[in-house]
Design a protein around this motif. Structure first.
Motif, short mmCIF file in Angstrom:
data_model
loop_
_atom_site.label_atom_id
_atom_site.label_comp_id
_atom_site.label_asym_id
_atom_site.label_seq_id
_atom_site.Cartn_x
_atom_site.Cartn_y
_atom_site.Cartn_z
N UNK A 1 -5.38 -17.03 4.85
CA UNK A 1 -4.53 -16.10 4.58
C UNK A 1 -4.69 -15.96 3.26
N UNK A 2 -3.88 -14.82 2.89
CA UNK A 2 -3.36 -14.09 1.46
C UNK A 2 -2.15 -15.00 1.23
N UNK A 3 -2.02 -15.77 0.28
CA UNK A 3 -0.90 -16.07 -0.46
C UNK A 3 -0.34 -15.10 -1.76
N UNK A 4 1.15 -15.11 -2.03
CA UNK A 4 1.99 -14.66 -2.78
C UNK A 4 0.57 -14.55 -4.19
N UNK A 5 0.02 -15.93 -4.45
CA UNK A 5 -0.95 -15.88 -5.92
C UNK A 5 -1.82 -15.09 -5.61
N UNK A 6 -2.95 -15.49 -4.45
CA UNK A 6 -4.17 -14.26 -4.37
C UNK A 6 -3.31 -12.90 -4.55
N UNK A 7 -2.90 -12.43 -3.67
CA UNK A 7 -1.52 -10.89 -4.02
C UNK A 7 -2.24 -10.38 -5.49
N UNK A 8 -1.08 -11.10 -6.58
CA UNK A 8 -0.92 -11.18 -8.08
C UNK A 8 -2.06 -11.00 -8.76
N UNK A 9 -3.41 -11.84 -8.19
CA UNK A 9 -4.77 -12.18 -8.66
C UNK A 9 -5.27 -11.00 -8.03
N UNK A 10 -5.93 -10.36 -7.32
CA UNK A 10 -6.71 -9.65 -6.59
C UNK A 10 -5.66 -8.42 -6.94
N UNK A 11 -4.36 -8.27 -7.45
CA UNK A 11 -3.79 -6.32 -7.80
C UNK A 11 -4.32 -6.79 -9.53
N UNK A 12 -3.96 -7.35 -10.56
CA UNK A 12 -4.55 -7.80 -11.53
C UNK A 12 -5.75 -7.59 -11.49
N UNK A 13 -6.65 -7.52 -10.79
CA UNK A 13 -7.59 -7.19 -10.91
C UNK A 13 -8.15 -6.32 -10.70
N UNK A 14 -8.07 -5.51 -9.42
CA UNK A 14 -8.01 -4.07 -9.52
C UNK A 14 -6.71 -3.38 -10.57
N UNK A 15 -6.20 -3.72 -11.21
CA UNK A 15 -5.43 -2.98 -12.20
C UNK A 15 -6.54 -2.74 -13.61
N UNK A 16 -6.70 -4.06 -13.93
CA UNK A 16 -7.93 -3.96 -15.41
C UNK A 16 -8.65 -3.46 -14.20
N UNK A 17 -10.05 -3.12 -13.65
CA UNK A 17 -11.24 -2.36 -13.13
C UNK A 17 -10.39 -1.48 -12.99
N UNK A 152 -12.83 -2.47 -2.20
CA UNK A 152 -12.40 -3.65 -2.78
C UNK A 152 -10.81 -4.01 -2.59
N UNK A 153 -10.77 -2.91 -2.67
CA UNK A 153 -8.69 -3.11 -3.06
C UNK A 153 -8.35 -3.36 -1.46
N UNK A 154 -8.88 -1.28 -0.69
CA UNK A 154 -8.01 -1.96 0.28
C UNK A 154 -8.30 -3.39 0.68
N UNK A 155 -9.41 -4.11 1.17
CA UNK A 155 -9.88 -4.97 1.62
C UNK A 155 -8.41 -6.58 1.60
N UNK A 156 -9.02 -6.22 0.35
CA UNK A 156 -7.66 -7.03 -1.15
C UNK A 156 -6.09 -6.97 0.59
N UNK A 157 -5.93 -5.72 0.08
CA UNK A 157 -5.16 -5.00 0.52
C UNK A 157 -4.26 -5.92 2.59
N UNK A 158 -5.25 -5.36 2.94
CA UNK A 158 -5.77 -6.35 4.58
C UNK A 158 -4.97 -7.41 4.64
N UNK A 159 -5.60 -8.49 3.69
CA UNK A 159 -5.71 -9.51 3.91
C UNK A 159 -4.22 -10.46 3.59
N UNK A 160 -4.50 -11.39 5.15
CA UNK A 160 -3.06 -12.20 5.36
C UNK A 160 -2.13 -10.92 6.23
#
Length: 162
Positions: A1-17, A152-160
């Motif tokens: 399950x995705x936590x708010x912290x992992x959502x923040x980390x994943x979104x930050x990674x996508x923004x940078x990439x 990767x972004x779509x996969x991370x958005x689906x987590x949780x």
């Protein structure tokens, strides 16, 4: 399950990439002297949109915004796919600015000069290669990058979301 912290980390990674792709293209222009064509320039806009959406997703811890960022990255991939097809001669470019200027019957040199773009443009069917000897154009590299980052972004958005 995705936590708010992992959502923040994943979104930050996508923004940078997402921001890295158009910045790398700009660097290839500035430092390697590569000229972009109109389709090259169009491929950059969805990345900027994705970077903004992903930054908002990180700030708000929003998976739906991360999903939209992934879709924006895939839009750049779609434009890159179109561009690869133009480079390969599979279809013509839909953009009139992609064609090299040609002389029409009965046109004078002055007519040709007036018809040129304000700044030089590279035809979209002239592939640009970043690595000499590697037969993968920058448009093809962008297509692969966009497909990977978008997935990767779509996969991370689906987590949780289970």
């Amino acid at each position: 399950m995705s936590t708010p912290t992992s959502t923040r980390q994943h979104a930050t990674a996508v923004a940078l990439l997402a921001a890295a792709a158009p910045l790398a293209a700009l660097a290839s222009e500035r430092f390697l002297g590569m000229a972009p064509c109109a389709l090259c320039l169009w491929q950059r806009w969805p990345y900027w949109a994705a970077a903004v959406l992903a930054a908002l997703a990180a700030t708000l811890r929003s998976r739906p915004l991360l999903l939209l960022a992934g879709i924006a990255v895939l839009a750049s991939g779609a434009i890159a796919g179109l561009h690869v097809g133009v480079e390969q001669g599979w279809w013509p470019s839909p953009l009139p600015s992609c064609a090299a200027p040609t002389a029409g019957a009965g046109q004078s040199v002055d007519d040709l000069l007036r018809g040129l773009a304000a700044r030089p443009a590279k035809p979209c069917d002239a592939a640009a290669y970043l690595v000499p000897g590697l037969p993968v154009s920058m448009a093809a590299m962008n297509l692969l990058y966009a497909l990977a980052l978008g997935a990767v972004a779509l996969n991370w958005s689906r987590r949780g979301a289970r």
